[in-house]
Design a protein around this motif. Structure first.
Motif, PDB file in Angstrom:
ATOM      1  N   PHE A 131       0.853  -1.190   0.000  1.00  0.00           N
ATOM      2  CA  PHE A 131       0.000   0.000   0.000  1.00  0.00           C
ATOM      3  C   PHE A 131       0.887   1.237   0.000  1.00  0.00           C
ATOM      4  CE2 PHE A 131       0.417  -1.739   4.316  1.00  0.00           C
ATOM      5  CZ  PHE A 131       1.062  -0.710   4.973  1.00  0.00           C
ATOM      6  N   THR A 132       0.320   2.347  -0.452  1.00  0.00           N
ATOM      7  CA  THR A 132       1.012   3.632  -0.435  1.00  0.00           C
ATOM      8  C   THR A 132       0.585   4.421   0.808  1.00  0.00           C
ATOM      9  OG1 THR A 132      -0.741   4.720  -1.689  1.00  0.00           O
ATOM     10  CG2 THR A 132       1.020   3.662  -2.957  1.00  0.00           C
ATOM     11  N   MET A 133       1.164   5.618   0.978  1.00  0.00           N
ATOM     12  CA  MET A 133       0.772   6.429   2.122  1.00  0.00           C
ATOM     13  C   MET A 133      -0.705   6.799   2.041  1.00  0.00           C
ATOM     14  SD  MET A 133       2.017  10.207   3.408  1.00  0.00           S
ATOM     15  CE  MET A 133       3.753   9.839   3.484  1.00  0.00           C
ATOM     16  N   GLY A 134      -1.172   7.187   0.847  1.00  0.00           N
ATOM     17  CA  GLY A 134      -2.583   7.539   0.690  1.00  0.00           C
ATOM     18  C   GLY A 134      -3.499   6.369   0.981  1.00  0.00           C
ATOM     19  N   LEU A 138      -6.358   6.062   4.083  1.00  0.00           N
ATOM     20  CA  LEU A 138      -7.752   5.677   3.838  1.00  0.00           C
ATOM     21  C   LEU A 138      -8.101   4.410   4.610  1.00  0.00           C
ATOM     22  CD1 LEU A 138      -8.021   6.310  -0.016  1.00  0.00           C
ATOM     23  CD2 LEU A 138      -9.186   7.591   1.776  1.00  0.00           C
ATOM     24  N   SER A 139      -7.209   3.442   4.584  1.00  0.00           N
ATOM     25  CA  SER A 139      -7.484   2.169   5.266  1.00  0.00           C
ATOM     26  C   SER A 139      -7.584   2.346   6.772  1.00  0.00           C
ATOM     27  CB  SER A 139      -6.384   1.150   4.938  1.00  0.00           C
ATOM     28  OG  SER A 139      -6.311   0.894   3.551  1.00  0.00           O
ATOM     29  N   GLU A 140      -6.781   3.269   7.325  1.00  0.00           N
ATOM     30  CA  GLU A 140      -6.771   3.434   8.771  1.00  0.00           C
ATOM     31  C   GLU A 140      -8.099   3.949   9.311  1.00  0.00           C
ATOM     32  OE1 GLU A 140      -4.648   2.514  11.104  1.00  0.00           O
ATOM     33  OE2 GLU A 140      -3.465   1.553   9.556  1.00  0.00           O
ATOM     34  N   THR A 141      -8.909   4.619   8.478  1.00  0.00           N
ATOM     35  CA  THR A 141     -10.234   5.024   8.953  1.00  0.00           C
ATOM     36  C   THR A 141     -11.047   3.800   9.341  1.00  0.00           C
ATOM     37  OG1 THR A 141     -11.129   5.014   6.681  1.00  0.00           O
ATOM     38  CG2 THR A 141     -10.204   7.080   7.499  1.00  0.00           C
ATOM     39  N   ARG A 142     -10.957   2.749   8.538  1.00  0.00           N
ATOM     40  CA  ARG A 142     -11.673   1.501   8.846  1.00  0.00           C
ATOM     41  C   ARG A 142     -11.031   0.763  10.011  1.00  0.00           C
ATOM     42  NH1 ARG A 142     -10.469  -1.194   3.751  1.00  0.00           N
ATOM     43  NH2 ARG A 142     -11.538  -3.011   4.635  1.00  0.00           N
ATOM     44  N   VAL A 143      -9.698   0.770  10.049  1.00  0.00           N
ATOM     45  CA  VAL A 143      -8.989   0.064  11.111  1.00  0.00           C
ATOM     46  C   VAL A 143      -9.325   0.668  12.477  1.00  0.00           C
ATOM     47  CG1 VAL A 143      -6.713  -0.468  12.056  1.00  0.00           C
ATOM     48  CG2 VAL A 143      -7.120  -0.669   9.604  1.00  0.00           C
ATOM     49  N   ILE A 144      -9.342   1.994  12.575  1.00  0.00           N
ATOM     50  CA  ILE A 144      -9.614   2.656  13.851  1.00  0.00           C
ATOM     51  C   ILE A 144     -11.030   2.361  14.327  1.00  0.00           C
ATOM     52  CG2 ILE A 144      -9.899   4.922  14.933  1.00  0.00           C
ATOM     53  CD1 ILE A 144      -7.546   5.872  13.188  1.00  0.00           C
ATOM     54  N   VAL A 145     -11.979   2.371  13.385  1.00  0.00           N
ATOM     55  CA  VAL A 145     -13.355   2.018  13.757  1.00  0.00           C
ATOM     56  C   VAL A 145     -13.425   0.556  14.202  1.00  0.00           C
ATOM     57  CG1 VAL A 145     -15.711   1.757  12.885  1.00  0.00           C
ATOM     58  CG2 VAL A 145     -14.382   3.774  12.279  1.00  0.00           C
ATOM     59  N   PHE A 166      -7.229  -8.443   5.660  1.00  0.00           N
ATOM     60  CA  PHE A 166      -7.882  -7.135   5.569  1.00  0.00           C
ATOM     61  C   PHE A 166      -7.702  -6.557   4.170  1.00  0.00           C
ATOM     62  CE2 PHE A 166      -7.717  -2.489   5.967  1.00  0.00           C
ATOM     63  CZ  PHE A 166      -8.881  -2.222   6.683  1.00  0.00           C
ATOM     64  N   ARG A 167      -8.781  -6.033   3.603  1.00  0.00           N
ATOM     65  CA  ARG A 167      -8.723  -5.445   2.264  1.00  0.00           C
ATOM     66  C   ARG A 167      -8.279  -3.997   2.346  1.00  0.00           C
ATOM     67  NH1 ARG A 167     -13.936  -4.470  -1.769  1.00  0.00           N
ATOM     68  NH2 ARG A 167     -12.812  -3.289  -3.380  1.00  0.00           N
ATOM     69  N   VAL A 168      -7.243  -3.638   1.614  1.00  0.00           N
ATOM     70  CA  VAL A 168      -6.706  -2.278   1.619  1.00  0.00           C
ATOM     71  C   VAL A 168      -7.665  -1.340   0.896  1.00  0.00           C
ATOM     72  CG1 VAL A 168      -4.783  -0.808   0.890  1.00  0.00           C
ATOM     73  CG2 VAL A 168      -4.345  -3.135   1.688  1.00  0.00           C
ATOM     74  N   SER A 169      -7.873  -0.161   1.458  1.00  0.00           N
ATOM     75  CA  SER A 169      -8.713   0.855   0.806  1.00  0.00           C
ATOM     76  C   SER A 169      -7.916   1.562  -0.280  1.00  0.00           C
ATOM     77  CB  SER A 169      -9.199   1.886   1.833  1.00  0.00           C
ATOM     78  OG  SER A 169     -10.068   1.304   2.774  1.00  0.00           O
ATOM     79  N   THR A 170      -8.461   1.580  -1.474  1.00  0.00           N
ATOM     80  CA  THR A 170      -7.814   2.274  -2.593  1.00  0.00           C
ATOM     81  C   THR A 170      -8.552   3.551  -2.971  1.00  0.00           C
ATOM     82  OG1 THR A 170      -9.040   0.888  -4.150  1.00  0.00           O
ATOM     83  CG2 THR A 170      -6.836   0.157  -3.522  1.00  0.00           C
ATOM     84  N   GLY A 171      -9.686   3.811  -2.348  1.00  0.00           N
ATOM     85  CA  GLY A 171     -10.475   5.015  -2.594  1.00  0.00           C
ATOM     86  C   GLY A 171     -11.561   5.127  -1.548  1.00  0.00           C
ATOM     87  N   LEU A 172     -12.268   6.248  -1.534  1.00  0.00           N
ATOM     88  CA  LEU A 172     -13.314   6.459  -0.541  1.00  0.00           C
ATOM     89  C   LEU A 172     -14.437   5.439  -0.668  1.00  0.00           C
ATOM     90  CD1 LEU A 172     -13.616  10.355  -0.448  1.00  0.00           C
ATOM     91  CD2 LEU A 172     -12.765   8.867   1.365  1.00  0.00           C
ATOM     92  N   GLY A 177     -17.063   0.997   2.735  1.00  0.00           N
ATOM     93  CA  GLY A 177     -16.925   1.193   4.174  1.00  0.00           C
ATOM     94  C   GLY A 177     -15.921   2.269   4.546  1.00  0.00           C
ATOM     95  N   THR A 178     -15.018   2.594   3.626  1.00  0.00           N
ATOM     96  CA  THR A 178     -14.030   3.646   3.910  1.00  0.00           C
ATOM     97  C   THR A 178     -14.722   4.972   4.156  1.00  0.00           C
ATOM     98  OG1 THR A 178     -12.489   2.493   2.432  1.00  0.00           O
ATOM     99  CG2 THR A 178     -11.940   4.758   3.057  1.00  0.00           C
ATOM    100  N   LEU A 179     -15.646   5.334   3.266  1.00  0.00           N
ATOM    101  CA  LEU A 179     -16.377   6.596   3.420  1.00  0.00           C
ATOM    102  C   LEU A 179     -17.257   6.556   4.667  1.00  0.00           C
ATOM    103  CD1 LEU A 179     -17.098   9.374   2.331  1.00  0.00           C
ATOM    104  CD2 LEU A 179     -18.852   8.286   0.909  1.00  0.00           C
TER     105      LEU A 179
END
Length: 498
Positions: A131-134, A138-145, A166-172, A177-179
């Motif tokens: 994964f990249t920084m971006g 994005l993924s950490e929003t789901r991880v924290i929840v 865990f599936r990496v978030s590539t966009g909102l 679930g990322t958004l």
């Protein structure tokens, strides 16, 4: 241990602030208050000194145990914001407190970001991650929840070390679930602000939980899940729900809140007991974690690895046959690394059993398909060391094909280059290739002394005394604080022996 110092520091800070406020209240007159303010040994000054010492000394000592102690000044800032509001007892702004946080927290944070940011923006920093920084942010929003859910309403499947499925978030909206999780976190911040004047302890708990994520849940290239050090964050969540649920009867829905709190305590105690029982045996723990995370390659791999350890590399051991199924299951799961293939090859080679071509084919195919990560590099390193120590009779062409596949991607890591140099020099006997790979590793990681030390040894072994002397002088520039004194002494002995 680090969190113990964090807690002690926060207690000291609160005590100091209360002393400052009490001293101001008890001052009988403005003139007397002015004289006491000028007296550095006045009760108010002693309170401020205690505050300052409480957010510096425990931080420094706690860092000797774990890096999470660096968060103490931020936690103290949140306590100040929620409970004391940067004010004196006369409701004037306390510039001493504001100035101390600028010096202890803001200044070091700016310096730290200035030091870290250039390396974080380099693609090579993220080359060993999928994964990249971006994508990480994005993924950490789901991880924290998820961490909120796992802490407050844990289930057996959630309480696992391994979340590599865990599936990496590539966009909102990828996944959607990322958004949703981002919106939830925004709402959580809004709730914190609303509770600040109504339920300050509950608001402080939310602030502590979110603040804890700033170190391990943002831009550092750590694993997406597992490396978050959520010990103090869990305390923040408890600080949030306890004032809301542990209420007296006159309040509305008091009985319902108390029943809910009792149910949560029973759930937490039961799951803690089950987990403690699993921890009582390494084998039982590995089997338990594998059953909790059947789609996790790491969980299945660790079960197979545990069976290998229990087998003691004895072909007749019953654990030997048990190891194959979880390792092959791990190798077949999506997005798995080459760890299971490496374990299968390592195990059979150590026990002088046949190596399946399918294991090698799968290992090389994975290395060709994506840039090697940390686990892939560690796997190649383990096979290299086993072959170098003559404990494993590995087919050389297969190992060369594996390294070529791993190095076929752009920006190979210094570690990978150094490992191939090690294999070429010590196993293949190809000194030219070994030196070439080590030179490339050194160029990619000029501040890592291990590569230069290895190169010097290679040059001395080949009689390249002039070149070795030059590299030794370069190495002396990296000997900061005498950390390389032992290595330098050994190299000079090596020079003298030639």
């Amino acid at each position: 241990m680090a969190n113990l110092f964090v807690l002690l520091g926060l207690i000291g800070y609160v005590v100091g602030r209360r002393r400052m406020l009490a001293a101001s209240i008890l001052t009988p007159s403005p003139a007397r208050r002015e004289r006491l303010a000028l007296d550095r040994f006045s009760p108010e000054s002693r309170g401020f000194t205690l505050c300052l010492l409480s957010i510096t000394v425990p931080t420094a000592v706690g860092l000797l145990a774990k890096e999470t102690a660096v968060m103490l000044p931020l936690y103290a800032l949140l306590v100040e914001w929620m409970l004391f509001h940067f004010r004196t007892s006369t409701d004037r702004r306390d510039w001493r407190i504001i100035g101390s946080f600028l010096f202890v927290l803001v200044l070091p944070m700016v310096i730290g970001l200035g030091w870290l940011l250039p390396s974080l923006l380099k693609p090579a920093t993220w080359a060993t991650r999928d994964f990249t920084m971006g994508m990480r942010l994005l993924s950490e929003t789901r991880v924290i929840v998820d961490y909120i859910r796992w802490t407050l309403l844990p289930t057996l499947n959630a309480l696992s070390f391994y979340h590599d499925d865990f599936r990496v978030s590539t966009g909102l909206l990828s996944p959607w679930g990322t958004l949703a999780c981002l919106a939830f976190l925004v709402a959580l911040v809004a709730l914190m602000l609303w509770l600040r004047t109504r339920q300050p302890l509950a608001a402080l708990g939310i602030a502590l939980f979110l603040g804890c994520q700033l170190l391990t849940g943002t831009v550092l290239p750590l694993e997406l899940i597992y490396e978050h050090r959520n010990y103090f964050a869990s305390f923040g969540l408890l600080l949030t729900i306890m004032p809301l649920l542990a209420v007296s009867r006159p309040l509305s829905f008091a009985r319902s809140r108390q029943v809910l709190l009792g149910g949560l305590l029973l759930c937490w105690a039961t799951l803690t007991a089950l987990t403690a029982y699993a921890w009582g045996s390494p084998l039982r723990l590995a089997e338990n974690l594998a059953s909790r995370a059947p789609q996790s390659p790491r969980a299945q791999y660790e079960l197979g690895r545990t069976y290998i350890i229990y087998s003691k590399y004895d072909p007749s051991s019953p654990f030997t046959q048990l190891a194959y199924a979880p390792l092959e299951r791990s190798a077949a799961l999506p997005n798995s690394s080459i760890l299971p293939e490496q374990a299968l090859i390592f195990m059979n080679s150590r026990m002088h059993l046949a190596l399946k071509d399918t294991w090698w084919d799968s290992l090389i195919t994975k290395l060709k398909a994506h840039a090697p990560g940390v686990q892939d590099e560690s796997s190649l390193g383990a096979l290299t060391q086993c072959a170098r120590d003559e404990q494993c009779d590995l087919p050389k062409q297969r190992m060369v094909d594996a390294y070529h596949a791993a190095l076929s991607h752009p920006n190979p890591s210094s570690r990978l280059l150094a490992m191939y140099g090690d294999y070429a020099w010590n196993v293949l006997g190809n000194r030219t290739l070994g030196e070439q790979m080590t030179v490339e590793a050194m160029r990619n990681g000029p501040n890592e002394p291990a590569y230069r030390i290895t190169l010097i040894r290679m040059m001395v072994a080949q009689g390249q005394r002039v070149e070795a002397d030059e590299q030794l002088r370069e190495l002396e520039q990296l000997n900061i604080g005498g950390r390389l004194d032992s290595d330098m002494a050994n190299l000079k002995k090596l020079f003298g022996a030639q």
